[in-house]
Design a protein around this motif. Structure first.
Motif, PDB file in Angstrom:
ATOM      1  N   ASP A  11     -12.732 -72.639  21.802  1.00 27.36           N
ATOM      2  CA  ASP A  11     -11.562 -72.304  22.605  1.00 27.36           C
ATOM      3  C   ASP A  11     -11.000 -73.603  23.170  1.00 27.36           C
ATOM      4  O   ASP A  11     -11.305 -74.690  22.651  1.00 27.36           O
ATOM      5  CB  ASP A  11     -11.897 -71.285  23.701  1.00 27.36           C
ATOM      6  N   ARG A  12     -10.205 -73.515  24.232  1.00 32.40           N
ATOM      7  CA  ARG A  12      -9.561 -74.711  24.775  1.00 32.40           C
ATOM      8  C   ARG A  12     -10.569 -75.705  25.344  1.00 32.40           C
ATOM      9  O   ARG A  12     -10.226 -76.877  25.574  1.00 32.40           O
ATOM     10  CB  ARG A  12      -8.566 -74.314  25.860  1.00 32.40           C
ATOM     11  N   HIS A  13     -11.809 -75.264  25.556  1.00 28.03           N
ATOM     12  CA  HIS A  13     -12.835 -76.162  26.080  1.00 28.03           C
ATOM     13  C   HIS A  13     -13.568 -76.913  24.972  1.00 28.03           C
ATOM     14  O   HIS A  13     -14.367 -77.794  25.261  1.00 28.03           O
ATOM     15  CB  HIS A  13     -13.839 -75.368  26.907  1.00 28.03           C
ATOM     16  N   GLY A  14     -13.325 -76.560  23.700  1.00 28.92           N
ATOM     17  CA  GLY A  14     -13.998 -77.197  22.583  1.00 28.92           C
ATOM     18  C   GLY A  14     -14.865 -76.196  21.827  1.00 28.92           C
ATOM     19  O   GLY A  14     -14.731 -74.984  22.000  1.00 28.92           O
ATOM     20  N   THR A  15     -15.739 -76.717  20.980  1.00 30.91           N
ATOM     21  CA  THR A  15     -16.668 -75.875  20.216  1.00 30.91           C
ATOM     22  C   THR A  15     -18.048 -75.947  20.849  1.00 30.91           C
ATOM     23  O   THR A  15     -18.592 -77.041  21.048  1.00 30.91           O
ATOM     24  CB  THR A  15     -16.747 -76.320  18.746  1.00 30.91           C
ATOM     25  N   TYR A  16     -18.602 -74.783  21.145  1.00 29.59           N
ATOM     26  CA  TYR A  16     -19.926 -74.691  21.762  1.00 29.59           C
ATOM     27  C   TYR A  16     -20.824 -73.801  20.906  1.00 29.59           C
ATOM     28  O   TYR A  16     -20.338 -72.968  20.145  1.00 29.59           O
ATOM     29  CB  TYR A  16     -19.831 -74.129  23.186  1.00 29.59           C
ATOM     30  N   ALA A  17     -22.147 -73.985  21.073  1.00 34.68           N
ATOM     31  CA  ALA A  17     -23.115 -73.187  20.316  1.00 34.68           C
ATOM     32  C   ALA A  17     -24.307 -72.863  21.194  1.00 34.68           C
ATOM     33  O   ALA A  17     -24.674 -73.639  22.094  1.00 34.68           O
ATOM     34  CB  ALA A  17     -23.578 -73.938  19.066  1.00 34.68           C
ATOM     35  N   TRP A  18     -24.898 -71.694  20.935  1.00 36.57           N
ATOM     36  CA  TRP A  18     -26.098 -71.247  21.637  1.00 36.57           C
ATOM     37  C   TRP A  18     -27.095 -70.713  20.614  1.00 36.57           C
ATOM     38  O   TRP A  18     -26.706 -70.204  19.573  1.00 36.57           O
ATOM     39  CB  TRP A  18     -25.771 -70.139  22.635  1.00 36.57           C
ATOM     40  N   LEU A  19     -28.380 -70.828  20.934  1.00 38.33           N
ATOM     41  CA  LEU A  19     -29.445 -70.368  20.050  1.00 38.33           C
ATOM     42  C   LEU A  19     -30.195 -69.211  20.701  1.00 38.33           C
ATOM     43  O   LEU A  19     -30.595 -69.295  21.868  1.00 38.33           O
ATOM     44  CB  LEU A  19     -30.420 -71.507  19.746  1.00 38.33           C
ATOM     45  N   ASP A  20     -30.378 -68.124  19.933  1.00 37.47           N
ATOM     46  CA  ASP A  20     -31.218 -67.003  20.337  1.00 37.47           C
ATOM     47  C   ASP A  20     -32.376 -66.878  19.355  1.00 37.47           C
ATOM     48  O   ASP A  20     -32.211 -67.139  18.167  1.00 37.47           O
ATOM     49  CB  ASP A  20     -30.443 -65.678  20.322  1.00 37.47           C
ATOM     50  N   SER A  21     -33.531 -66.481  19.863  1.00 37.48           N
ATOM     51  CA  SER A  21     -34.664 -66.167  18.998  1.00 37.48           C
ATOM     52  C   SER A  21     -35.387 -64.960  19.577  1.00 37.48           C
ATOM     53  O   SER A  21     -36.186 -65.096  20.516  1.00 37.48           O
ATOM     54  CB  SER A  21     -35.634 -67.345  18.881  1.00 37.48           C
ATOM     55  N   PRO A  22     -35.111 -63.749  19.065  1.00 35.84           N
ATOM     56  CA  PRO A  22     -35.754 -62.547  19.606  1.00 35.84           C
ATOM     57  C   PRO A  22     -37.275 -62.605  19.545  1.00 35.84           C
ATOM     58  O   PRO A  22     -37.944 -62.027  20.398  1.00 35.84           O
ATOM     59  CB  PRO A  22     -35.200 -61.430  18.716  1.00 35.84           C
ATOM     60  N   ASP A  23     -37.818 -63.298  18.560  1.00 29.33           N
ATOM     61  CA  ASP A  23     -39.270 -63.360  18.409  1.00 29.33           C
ATOM     62  C   ASP A  23     -39.920 -64.352  19.362  1.00 29.33           C
ATOM     63  O   ASP A  23     -41.139 -64.398  19.479  1.00 29.33           O
ATOM     64  CB  ASP A  23     -39.634 -63.737  16.969  1.00 29.33           C
TER      65      ASP A  23
END
Length: 387
Positions: free
Chosen positions: A205-217
């Motif tokens: 978005d206007r703030h840039g590209t961000y990423a998050w990691l999930d690991s249910p296990d």
């Protein structure tokens, strides 16, 4: 006005939201005090000197600056929390008072609205309900205007811990923007402990590209990426403890690459999830049917090294397990959890219907059931049978 009287005033700084009415009243108070020693003192002289104290050539310039500041549409501030975590504050005038929002760019949270905002020339305070990967927490900020440092000097309190947090004027630049990554990417990491599901979430978005990691296990949710880089088809996502890199293939629907942690390299393929599709279910062994006499062998009470009890019962043709935190039978009203169904994947191994975990019953040489081995989130724990 004699210059000796003018020298009584020292160099000063305007507050972030100066009041012209306050400055006028201050000039009148000074005039009243000065006329005791200099009856011919004039209001214009006091206003001129007051303007010089604040670094302006004359009263007219001071008044113009105050007018511009009071009618400014924005006021942006930046600060640092412990751990070098960046925080941004945005103050905007509204019909009644001020609206305050906060950003935590390192975690990808922006425009979080504050409540109970109190702001004047010398003080600032507000409460904020900040999001967490699961749920939220409330924080409180209280600060005074530091004229010498030209900043809000204050403290942030959350989780019962108070830390210093100062805000100086400024804005953080947006993060880099990368096309073709937005959405969910699913992968399975093959380790010595079995398959571990990984889910990467990208948002631009206007703030840039961000990423998050999930690991249910691994009970891991919302772990933010430290940095993202894309050069052509090559993509690299750096977390605090791991780095994932690979090549976009199949028209950008796959990332074929690897995960690196503590010098260990593991192959990893990420598949873009179709928009609106549900997350893939964990890979599980096929479920089998066992005769009642086999299931009955496992009925009993089991206790872990930590003292947690597990009651296994046979009901409606299935095994059911119920945790208890104290040495009471479930019907006695002890600290018990719900009954959960177990599904057989082999004569001795069972899967929880609603959890990604397994139980393997252990037997002695004579066939007696002596305990169980529980596997969940890559960890193992044992429990011995009591009866």
């Amino acid at each position: 006005m004699p210059e000796a009287h003018l020298d009584l005033f020292s160099q000063r700084h305007l507050p972030p939201r100066p009041s012209l009415e306050h400055l006028k009243n201050e000039a009148k108070r000074r005039l009243h005090a000065l006329r005791a020693a200099a009856p011919d003192a004039r209001l214009a002289d006091v206003q001129h000197r007051l303007a010089r104290e604040y670094g302006f050539a004359n009263w007219r310039d001071l008044k113009a600056s105050v007018d511009r500041t009071c009618h400014s549409p924005s006021s942006d501030w930046i600060g640092l929390l412990p751990g070098n975590n960046h925080v941004a504050l945005h103050i905007r005038p509204q019909d009644s008072g001020f609206a305050v929002t906060m950003d935590t760019p390192d975690f990808g949270f922006f425009d979080m609205p504050a409540e109970n905002v109190s702001l004047d020339e010398e003080r600032l305070s507000f409460t904020l309900l900040a999001p967490l990967p699961v749920g939220s927490h409330q924080g409180f900020y209280e600060a005074r205007w530091d004229a010498e440092g030209r900043q809000w000097a204050g403290e942030w309190t959350a989780h019962g811990v108070t830390t210093e947090l100062n805000f100086a004027r400024g804005v953080y630049p947006p993060a880099p923007t990368f096309d073709g990554l937005d959405g969910f990417w699913d992968g399975r990491l093959k380790t010595s402990e079995g398959l571990i599901r990984l889910i990467f979430r990208f948002k631009t978005d206007r703030h840039g590209t961000y990423a998050w990691l999930d690991s249910p296990d691994r009970n891991l949710l919302g772990r933010p990426a430290v940095s993202i880089r894309r050069e052509g088809r090559e993509v690299t996502v750096t977390m605090r403890t791991v780095t994932v890199s690979g090549m976009l293939i199949d028209d950008g629907q796959w990332i074929e690459g690897r995960l690196v942690k503590d010098g260990v390299i593991l192959p990893l393929t990420l598949i873009r999830r179709p928009p609106g599709a549900a997350a893939p279910l964990p890979q599980r062994a096929p479920i089998i049917d066992l005769p009642p006499e086999t299931l009955a062998r496992y009925v009993g009470r089991y206790v872990t090294d930590l003292g947690t009890l597990l009651d296994v019962t046979l009901e409606r043709g299935s095994l059911w397990a119920q945790f208890s935190l104290s040495d009471h039978q479930p019907q006695d009203g002890g600290n018990t959890g719900p009954k959960l169904e177990l599904l057989a994947s082999s004569p001795r191994r069972f899967l929880w219907r609603i959890m990604d975990a397994s139980i393997e019953f252990e037997t002695a040489a004579d066939g007696r059931v002596t305990g169980m081995l529980t596997r969940q989130n890559g960890r193992e724990s044992r429990a011995r049978r009591l009866d």
